[in-house]
Enzyme design. Structure first.
Site, short mmCIF file in Angstrom:
data_model
loop_
_atom_site.label_atom_id
_atom_site.label_comp_id
_atom_site.label_asym_id
_atom_site.label_seq_id
_atom_site.Cartn_x
_atom_site.Cartn_y
_atom_site.Cartn_z
CG HIS A 47 31.96 13.58 34.60
ND1 HIS A 47 31.93 12.64 35.59
CD2 HIS A 47 31.43 14.72 35.13
CE1 HIS A 47 31.39 13.17 36.68
NE2 HIS A 47 31.07 14.43 36.41
CG ASP A 89 28.86 16.57 38.65
OD1 ASP A 89 29.87 15.97 38.23
OD2 ASP A 89 28.47 16.51 39.83
#
Length: 122
Positions: A47, A89
């Site tokens: 991420h 996300d």
């Protein structure tokens, strides 16, 4: 947006980002260094890498369109930045769900001082 990411995490894992992920391992939360501690920490590392590719975007505060329906996260149409942040996300939240079986409570408030050595490259 961080609050949207929190909602995605809760949707996928049934856990609140704070306290379960905000300080987990070496990469969940702000910054990161060293090697990811486990599969959950690797989700956060990936991420971070995803956000790193979006240097021109306001990754922490840009609000993006998305929906949580029928067990799926769907990113909506928005600006290029909004769509990319949402995808980062979404992928991370789904990764955290897949890693639930190996989640270690011992990494929940892991001290940064124990994250040593060179960081992996994205």
């Amino acid at each position: 947006h961080l609050l949207q990411f929190n909602k995605m995490i809760k949707f996928e894992t049934r856990k609140n980002a704070i306290p379960f992920y905000a300080f987990y391992g070496c990469y969940c939360g702000w910054g990161g260094r060293g090697r990811p501690k486990d599969a959950t920490d690797r989700c956060c590392f990936v991420h971070d890498c995803c956000y790193g590719k979006l240097a021109k975007c306001n990754t922490k505060w840009d609000i993006y369109p998305y929906s949580l329906k029928s067990g799926y996260i769907t990113c909506g149409k928005g600006t290029w930045c909004e769509e990319q942040i949402c995808e980062c996300d979404r992928v991370a939240a789904e990764c955290l769900r897949r890693s639930l079986s190996t989640y270690k409570y011992g990494y929940m408030f892991y001290p940064d001082s124990r994250c040593r050595g060179p960081s992996e490259t994205c």
